[in-house]
Design an enzyme around this catalytic site. Structure first.
Site, PDB file in Angstrom:
ATOM      1  N   GLY A  13       0.768  -1.237   0.000  1.00  0.00           N
ATOM      2  CA  GLY A  13       0.000   0.000   0.000  1.00  0.00           C
ATOM      3  C   GLY A  13       0.801   1.289   0.000  1.00  0.00           C
ATOM      4  N   ASN A  15       1.386   3.032  -2.634  1.00  0.00           N
ATOM      5  CA  ASN A  15       0.630   3.947  -3.506  1.00  0.00           C
ATOM      6  C   ASN A  15      -0.590   4.509  -2.791  1.00  0.00           C
ATOM      7  OD1 ASN A  15       1.741   4.267  -6.346  1.00  0.00           O
ATOM      8  ND2 ASN A  15       1.969   2.077  -6.011  1.00  0.00           N
ATOM      9  N   MET A  92      -4.091  -6.692  -7.233  1.00  0.00           N
ATOM     10  CA  MET A  92      -3.535  -7.735  -8.103  1.00  0.00           C
ATOM     11  C   MET A  92      -4.574  -8.699  -8.665  1.00  0.00           C
ATOM     12  SD  MET A  92      -0.513  -6.744  -8.166  1.00  0.00           S
ATOM     13  CE  MET A  92       0.869  -6.045  -7.265  1.00  0.00           C
ATOM     14  N   ASN A 109      -5.898   2.591 -12.803  1.00  0.00           N
ATOM     15  CA  ASN A 109      -4.885   1.658 -12.295  1.00  0.00           C
ATOM     16  C   ASN A 109      -3.512   2.278 -12.487  1.00  0.00           C
ATOM     17  OD1 ASN A 109      -3.620  -0.892 -11.559  1.00  0.00           O
ATOM     18  ND2 ASN A 109      -3.223  -1.205 -13.752  1.00  0.00           N
ATOM     19  N   HIS A 111       0.321   1.160 -13.198  1.00  0.00           N
ATOM     20  CA  HIS A 111       1.103   0.001 -13.650  1.00  0.00           C
ATOM     21  C   HIS A 111       2.585   0.391 -13.659  1.00  0.00           C
ATOM     22  CE1 HIS A 111       1.944  -3.763 -15.612  1.00  0.00           C
ATOM     23  NE2 HIS A 111       2.744  -3.103 -16.439  1.00  0.00           N
TER      24      HIS A 111
HETATM   25  C1  GAR Z   1       3.260  -1.138  -7.412  1.00  0.00           C
HETATM   26  O1  GAR Z   1       4.533  -1.084  -8.005  1.00  0.00           O
HETATM   27  C2  GAR Z   1       2.176  -1.149  -8.477  1.00  0.00           C
HETATM   28  O2  GAR Z   1       2.475  -0.355  -9.575  1.00  0.00           O
HETATM   29  C3  GAR Z   1       2.183  -2.610  -8.850  1.00  0.00           C
HETATM   30  O3  GAR Z   1       2.352  -3.303  -7.636  1.00  0.00           O
HETATM   31  C4  GAR Z   1       3.054  -2.471  -6.706  1.00  0.00           C
HETATM   32  C5  GAR Z   1       2.208  -2.345  -5.457  1.00  0.00           C
HETATM   33  O4  GAR Z   1       2.872  -1.638  -4.456  1.00  0.00           O
HETATM   34  N1  GAR Z   1       0.967  -2.956  -9.530  1.00  0.00           N
HETATM   35  C6  GAR Z   1       0.891  -3.856 -10.508  1.00  0.00           C
HETATM   36  O5  GAR Z   1       1.843  -4.506 -10.869  1.00  0.00           O
HETATM   37  C7  GAR Z   1      -0.477  -4.018 -11.140  1.00  0.00           C
HETATM   38  N2  GAR Z   1      -0.372  -4.684 -12.421  1.00  0.00           N
HETATM   39  P1  GAR Z   1       2.077  -0.940  -3.252  1.00  0.00           P
HETATM   40  O6  GAR Z   1       1.138  -1.975  -2.645  1.00  0.00           O
HETATM   41  O7  GAR Z   1       3.182  -0.573  -2.287  1.00  0.00           O
HETATM   42  O8  GAR Z   1       1.344   0.266  -3.792  1.00  0.00           O
END
Ligand code: GAR
Length: 208
Positions: A13, A15, A92, A109, A111
């Site tokens: 989390g 982001n 995810m 989203n 990415h």
């Molecule tokens: C982030 O890097 C996000 O961009 C990626 O997973 C990570 C989650 O981190 N998302 C994907 O790959 C979706 N296809 P977080 O939980 O610390 O935000």
């Protein structure tokens, strides 16, 4: 009138944290994070939400037989929360048209690559950066886009490039892309959306 933002999470989390911090600084425009929904019970993102007084819900993917039944449950939860904007922040799980059609052009989203590179089914988390390093790209980055039923294929809202450095590991590249791109363009895209500045024209967006 303020816009209700529901954030979907599966993991750490960071982001989500960037969004919470941006809201505190008054940088989400009309947007207010009203609920965080996790697909995993142990997602640390839930703790981040609780620490900031944000309502949490869990909708565990494993409790549902298939994507269709999970998507219907998610659609109902999002309708209950009266979401104006849904943000996938490290979420995810792929949701089908039951959700994507109900909230067309209202789901975004982040990415961790420059779409159309290193995206689509199977490209998520650290694996994206492993593939970028394997290919030997000199530049990668992040993309914020609208979610459609086709994985990572919806209209692009913002992108930011980040240089790959000699000796990068998937972990160091992931960290740099988060710090320099994701945590900046995700809150920015949310602000633009909440201020009514993102227009979808066909499969593209125009930022007004
Ligand atoms: C982030 O890097 C996000 O961009 C990626 O997973 C990570 C989650 O981190 N998302 C994907 O790959 C979706 N296809 P977080 O939980 O610390 O935000």
């Amino acid at each position: 009138m303020s816009k209700k933002i529901v954030v979907l999470v599966s993991g750490g989390g960071t982001n989500l944290q960037a969004l919470i911090d941006a809201e505190k600084r008054g940088e989400l425009g009309e947007g207010k994070i009203t609920c965080v929904i996790a697909s995993k019970a142990d997602a640390y993102a839930l703790t981040r939400a609780e620490n900031n007084g944000i309502k949490t819900r869990t909708l565990i993917r494993k409790d549902y037989q298939d994507i269709a039944s999970y998507s219907i449950a998610m659609r109902d939860a999002l309708l209950e929360e009266e979401a104006d904007l849904i943000v996938y922040a490290g979420f995810m799980t792929i949701l089908d048209e039951n959700v994507c059609d109900t909230f067309k052009n209202k789901m975004i989203n982040v990415h961790p690559a420059l779409i159309p590179a290193f995206c689509g089914k199977g490209f998520y988390g650290l694996h994206v950066h492993e593939c970028a390093l394997e290919k030997g790209v000199k530049v990668s980055g992040a993309t914020v886009h609208f979610v459609t039923a086709e994985c990572d294929a919806g209209p692009i809202i913002l992108q930011k490039a980040v240089e790959v450095q000699e000796g990068d590991t998937p972990e160091t590249l992931q960290k740099r892309i988060m710090e320099q791109a994701e945590w900046k363009i995700l809150p920015k895209a949310v602000q633009l959306f909440c201020d009514g500045k993102v227009e979808v024209v066909g499969n593209k967006t125009v930022i007004k």
